[in-house]
Write an enzyme that holds these catalytic residues in place. Structure first.
Site, PDB file in Angstrom:
ATOM      1  N   HIS A  38     -66.794   4.779 -21.627  1.00  0.00           N
ATOM      2  CA  HIS A  38     -67.440   4.897 -20.315  1.00  0.00           C
ATOM      3  C   HIS A  38     -66.912   6.166 -19.629  1.00  0.00           C
ATOM      4  O   HIS A  38     -65.713   6.400 -19.586  1.00  0.00           O
ATOM      5  CB  HIS A  38     -67.119   3.658 -19.490  1.00  0.00           C
ATOM      6  CG  HIS A  38     -67.633   3.718 -18.085  1.00  0.00           C
ATOM      7  ND1 HIS A  38     -68.875   4.235 -17.788  1.00  0.00           N
ATOM      8  CD2 HIS A  38     -67.092   3.346 -16.909  1.00  0.00           C
ATOM      9  CE1 HIS A  38     -69.060   4.170 -16.487  1.00  0.00           C
ATOM     10  NE2 HIS A  38     -67.991   3.646 -15.925  1.00  0.00           N
ATOM     11  N   CYS A  45     -70.902  -1.147 -15.011  1.00  0.00           N
ATOM     12  CA  CYS A  45     -70.759  -0.106 -16.044  1.00  0.00           C
ATOM     13  C   CYS A  45     -70.652  -0.687 -17.452  1.00  0.00           C
ATOM     14  O   CYS A  45     -70.831   0.043 -18.430  1.00  0.00           O
ATOM     15  CB  CYS A  45     -69.539   0.757 -15.753  1.00  0.00           C
ATOM     16  SG  CYS A  45     -69.513   1.387 -14.084  1.00  0.00           S
ATOM     17  N   ASN A  78     -70.002   9.617 -13.329  1.00  0.00           N
ATOM     18  CA  ASN A  78     -70.081   8.213 -13.729  1.00  0.00           C
ATOM     19  C   ASN A  78     -71.513   7.708 -13.497  1.00  0.00           C
ATOM     20  O   ASN A  78     -71.947   7.586 -12.354  1.00  0.00           O
ATOM     21  CB  ASN A  78     -69.073   7.416 -12.898  1.00  0.00           C
ATOM     22  CG  ASN A  78     -69.093   5.931 -13.205  1.00  0.00           C
ATOM     23  OD1 ASN A  78     -69.972   5.433 -13.900  1.00  0.00           O
ATOM     24  ND2 ASN A  78     -68.117   5.216 -12.677  1.00  0.00           N
TER      25      ASN A  78
HETATM   26  N1  ACO Z   1     -61.438  14.891  -2.226  1.00  0.00           N
HETATM   27  C1  ACO Z   1     -60.205  15.179  -1.737  1.00  0.00           C
HETATM   28  N2  ACO Z   1     -59.252  14.241  -1.574  1.00  0.00           N
HETATM   29  C2  ACO Z   1     -59.574  12.975  -1.903  1.00  0.00           C
HETATM   30  C3  ACO Z   1     -60.845  12.621  -2.418  1.00  0.00           C
HETATM   31  C4  ACO Z   1     -61.777  13.640  -2.558  1.00  0.00           C
HETATM   32  N3  ACO Z   1     -63.027  13.410  -3.052  1.00  0.00           N
HETATM   33  N4  ACO Z   1     -60.848  11.288  -2.667  1.00  0.00           N
HETATM   34  C5  ACO Z   1     -59.632  10.820  -2.326  1.00  0.00           C
HETATM   35  N5  ACO Z   1     -58.865  11.838  -1.867  1.00  0.00           N
HETATM   36  C6  ACO Z   1     -57.491  11.791  -1.387  1.00  0.00           C
HETATM   37  C7  ACO Z   1     -57.105  10.413  -0.900  1.00  0.00           C
HETATM   38  O1  ACO Z   1     -57.495  10.206   0.437  1.00  0.00           O
HETATM   39  C8  ACO Z   1     -55.596  10.426  -1.087  1.00  0.00           C
HETATM   40  O2  ACO Z   1     -55.033  11.115  -0.004  1.00  0.00           O
HETATM   41  P1  ACO Z   1     -53.648  10.617   0.653  1.00  0.00           P
HETATM   42  O3  ACO Z   1     -52.644  10.720  -0.456  1.00  0.00           O
HETATM   43  O4  ACO Z   1     -53.438  11.563   1.771  1.00  0.00           O
HETATM   44  O5  ACO Z   1     -53.891   9.202   1.084  1.00  0.00           O
HETATM   45  C9  ACO Z   1     -55.416  11.278  -2.338  1.00  0.00           C
HETATM   46  O6  ACO Z   1     -56.616  12.045  -2.480  1.00  0.00           O
HETATM   47  C10 ACO Z   1     -55.201  10.462  -3.587  1.00  0.00           C
HETATM   48  O7  ACO Z   1     -56.178   9.419  -3.618  1.00  0.00           O
HETATM   49  P2  ACO Z   1     -56.200   8.300  -4.717  1.00  0.00           P
HETATM   50  O8  ACO Z   1     -57.318   7.334  -4.423  1.00  0.00           O
HETATM   51  O9  ACO Z   1     -54.825   7.748  -4.917  1.00  0.00           O
HETATM   52  O10 ACO Z   1     -56.603   9.190  -5.979  1.00  0.00           O
HETATM   53  P3  ACO Z   1     -56.676   8.802  -7.481  1.00  0.00           P
HETATM   54  O11 ACO Z   1     -55.854   9.723  -8.237  1.00  0.00           O
HETATM   55  O12 ACO Z   1     -56.499   7.325  -7.709  1.00  0.00           O
HETATM   56  O13 ACO Z   1     -58.197   9.146  -7.822  1.00  0.00           O
HETATM   57  C11 ACO Z   1     -60.305   8.046  -8.187  1.00  0.00           C
HETATM   58  C12 ACO Z   1     -59.249   8.458  -7.170  1.00  0.00           C
HETATM   59  C13 ACO Z   1     -60.894   9.313  -8.758  1.00  0.00           C
HETATM   60  C14 ACO Z   1     -61.364   7.252  -7.460  1.00  0.00           C
HETATM   61  C15 ACO Z   1     -59.651   7.222  -9.297  1.00  0.00           C
HETATM   62  O14 ACO Z   1     -58.855   6.217  -8.756  1.00  0.00           O
HETATM   63  C16 ACO Z   1     -60.654   6.581 -10.224  1.00  0.00           C
HETATM   64  O15 ACO Z   1     -61.314   7.260 -10.980  1.00  0.00           O
HETATM   65  N6  ACO Z   1     -60.756   5.226 -10.239  1.00  0.00           N
HETATM   66  C17 ACO Z   1     -61.632   4.491 -11.103  1.00  0.00           C
HETATM   67  C18 ACO Z   1     -63.051   4.653 -10.687  1.00  0.00           C
HETATM   68  C19 ACO Z   1     -63.996   3.958 -11.603  1.00  0.00           C
HETATM   69  O16 ACO Z   1     -64.161   4.438 -12.668  1.00  0.00           O
HETATM   70  N7  ACO Z   1     -64.583   2.816 -11.214  1.00  0.00           N
HETATM   71  C20 ACO Z   1     -65.240   1.898 -12.082  1.00  0.00           C
HETATM   72  C21 ACO Z   1     -66.589   2.051 -12.433  1.00  0.00           C
HETATM   73  S1  ACO Z   1     -67.771   2.219 -11.160  1.00  0.00           S
HETATM   74  C22 ACO Z   1     -68.961   0.941 -11.315  1.00  0.00           C
HETATM   75  O17 ACO Z   1     -68.726  -0.085 -11.885  1.00  0.00           O
HETATM   76  C23 ACO Z   1     -70.266   1.181 -10.595  1.00  0.00           C
END
Ligand code: ACO
Length: 329
Positions: free
Chosen positions: A256, A116, A286
Site C-alpha cells: 500500500h 485501503c 495514497n
Molecule cells: N506540513 C508541515 N508540517 C506538518 C504537516 C505538513 N503537511 N503535517 C504535520 N506537520 C507537523 C506537525 O504539526 C508536527 O509539528 P509539531 O512537532 O510542531 O507538533 C510535525 O509536523 C510532525 O508531525 P507528525 O504527525 O508527528 O509527523 P509524522 O512523521 O508522524 O508524519 C504522517 C505524519 C505523514 C501523517 C504519518 O504519520 C503517516 O504517514 N501516517 C500514516 C498515514 C496512513 O497511511 N494512513 C492510513 C491509510 S489512509 C486510509 O485508510 C484512507
C-alpha cells in the site's frame, strides 16, 4: 503433475485522472512545504479528479483495461467486486454502476468497504469464489475519489491523498499459478483513529451545518503509522509461511502506497531488498484501495513482473484493517 485450482491474475488495469497536483500547489492551501512532504511521506504529486470524473468512472476505466489485457469478454464476467470508501452514491453500489457502464450483464456486482485494505479483501473474496468453483471470472477493482473527502484545510491529511483506480481479472488456473495465500485482520478498537464522523446515518449532514471538517477524513497519523508497520509485517509473514516459501523467494512486494517511510520500515523488517519493492507513492500519494492494483498494473505493464514470479501484496487502513496476499504470477 496436477495442481489445485487457484485464482490467477489474467490481466491488470488502472486509471488515474490527468490533473496533477504538486506539493508546491498545496503550499498555497495550507502551511506546509514541498520539502516537508517529500521528506516525511515521499510524495511529490498526486492526481485529482475534476468534476466530470466520478469514482465509478475511474473504476470502469480500470476494469476495462484489465479486461482488455485478460482478453475477457463482457459476457464472461461472473462477479464484479469494487473496493471503495468513496462510492458515487450510498445506494446503489459502485459495482453496479461499473456493471452498467461496461455492460457486464451476466455478473453480480457489489462493493467492499475496507478502506485501503479493500483491494486485498477483494482478492481474498475472489479467491474463495474461484477455488470453490462457484464462479470463474471475477473482476476486482479498487477505486477512490479521496479528494471529495479530503479536508483541504488540514495539513496533516490533505498532503497525503489522491484519486485513482486499479483492477484485475481473476480466473481459474490449473498450472500452479495464482493466489497461494491470503490473510486479513481488523481491530475495531482503533476505529476512531481514522474516521469520517459526519455523513453516515448516525450523524447525517444537517441543513444548518457549521463546518468543522468532521465530514472529511481525520486521522491520528503517527498512531496509524506504528500499527501499519507492525501489522502489515505480520500479515506478510503469515502469507509467506502459509504458502511454505521464504521471504527471500519473494520476487516483488507491492505494498500500500501510503508513506515511503512505512514502506521502508516494512521491507526492512521482512528483510526484502529495496529493488524488489514496487513504488509509485511519489507520483500518486495514497489512493486507498486503488493503491495496490495501480502499482501492480504499472509494474506488470512495464514488464517487471514475469511468469513464475512471487508477488507479495499488502495493505492497511481505516478500521483499522490490514491484510496480505501472495501470488504466483
Ligand atoms: N506540513 C508541515 N508540517 C506538518 C504537516 C505538513 N503537511 N503535517 C504535520 N506537520 C507537523 C506537525 O504539526 C508536527 O509539528 P509539531 O512537532 O510542531 O507538533 C510535525 O509536523 C510532525 O508531525 P507528525 O504527525 O508527528 O509527523 P509524522 O512523521 O508522524 O508524519 C504522517 C505524519 C505523514 C501523517 C504519518 O504519520 C503517516 O504517514 N501516517 C500514516 C498515514 C496512513 O497511511 N494512513 C492510513 C491509510 S489512509 C486510509 O485508510 C484512507
Amino acid at each position: 503433475m496436477t495442481h489445485p485450482i487457484r485464482a490467477m491474475i489474467a490481466g491488470t488495469g488502472s486509471y488515474a485522472p490527468p490533473r496533477r497536483m504538486s506539493n508546491t500547489e498545496l503550499e498555497s492551501l495550507v502551511e506546509t512545504s514541498d520539502q516537508w512532504i517529500r521528506e516525511r511521506t515521499g510524495i511529490h504529486e498526486r492526481r485529482i479528479a475534476d468534476d466530470s470524473i466520478s469514482c465509478a468512472d475511474m473504476a470502469a476505466a480500470a476494469a476495462r483495461s484489465a479486461m482488455e489485457l485478460a482478453c475477457c469478454a463482457p459476457e464472461d464476467v461472473d462477479v464484479i467486486v469494487d473496493a471503495t470508501i468513496t462510492a458515487d452514491y450510498l445506494l446503489p453500489s459502485n459495482g453496479c454502476l461499473v456493471q452498467e457502464k461496461l455492460g457486464l450483464f451476466n455478473a453480480v456486482a457489489f462493493d467492499v468497504v475496507a478502506a485501503c485494505t479493500g483491494f486485498v479483501a477483494g482478492l481474498a473474496i475472489a479467491r474463495g469464489f474461484i477455488e470453490s468453483g462457484m464462479y470463474r471470472k471475477v473482476v476486482v477493482i479498487g477505486s477512490e475519489r479521496l479528494s471529495s473527502l479530503t479536508n483541504w484545510s488540514d495539513r496533516t491529511t490533505c498532503v497525503l491523498f489522491g484519486d485513482a483506480a486499479g483492477a484485475v481479472v481473476l480466473e481459474p488456473s490449473e498450472n500452479g499459478s495464482g493466489i497461494l495465500s491470503t490473510f486479513m485482520k481488523s481491530d475495531g478498537r482503533m476505529s476512531e483513529w481514522l474516521q469520517i464522523k459526519v455523513g453516515g446515518t448516525k450523524h447525517p449532514h444537517k441543513r444548518e451545518f457549521a463546518w468543522d471538517g468532521s465530514d472529511k477524513i481525520a486521522m491520528r497519523g503517527t498512531d496509524v503509522f506504528k500499527v501499519a508497520v507492525k501489522e502489515m509485517g505480520n500479515a506478510c509473514l503469515k502469507v509467506i509461511e502459509q504458502a511454505g516459501v521464504k521471504p527471500e523467494e519473494v520476487s516483488w512486494v507491492v505494498p500500500h502506497q501510503a508513506n515511503m517511510r512505512i514502506i521502508e520500515a516494512l521491507t526492512k523488517r521482512l528483510g526484502i531488498a529495496p529493488d524488489k519493492v514496487v513504488i509509485n507513492v511519489d507520483r500518486y500519494g495514497n489512493t486507498s484501495s486503488a493503491s495496490v492494483p495501480l502499482a501492480l498494473d504499472e509494474a506488470n505493464r512495464a514488464g517487471r513482473i514475469q511468469p513464475g514470479d512471487l508477488v507479495l501484496m499488502t495493505a492497511f487502513g481505516g478500521g483499522l484493517i490490514w491484510g496480505a496476499a501472495l501470488v504466483r504470477w
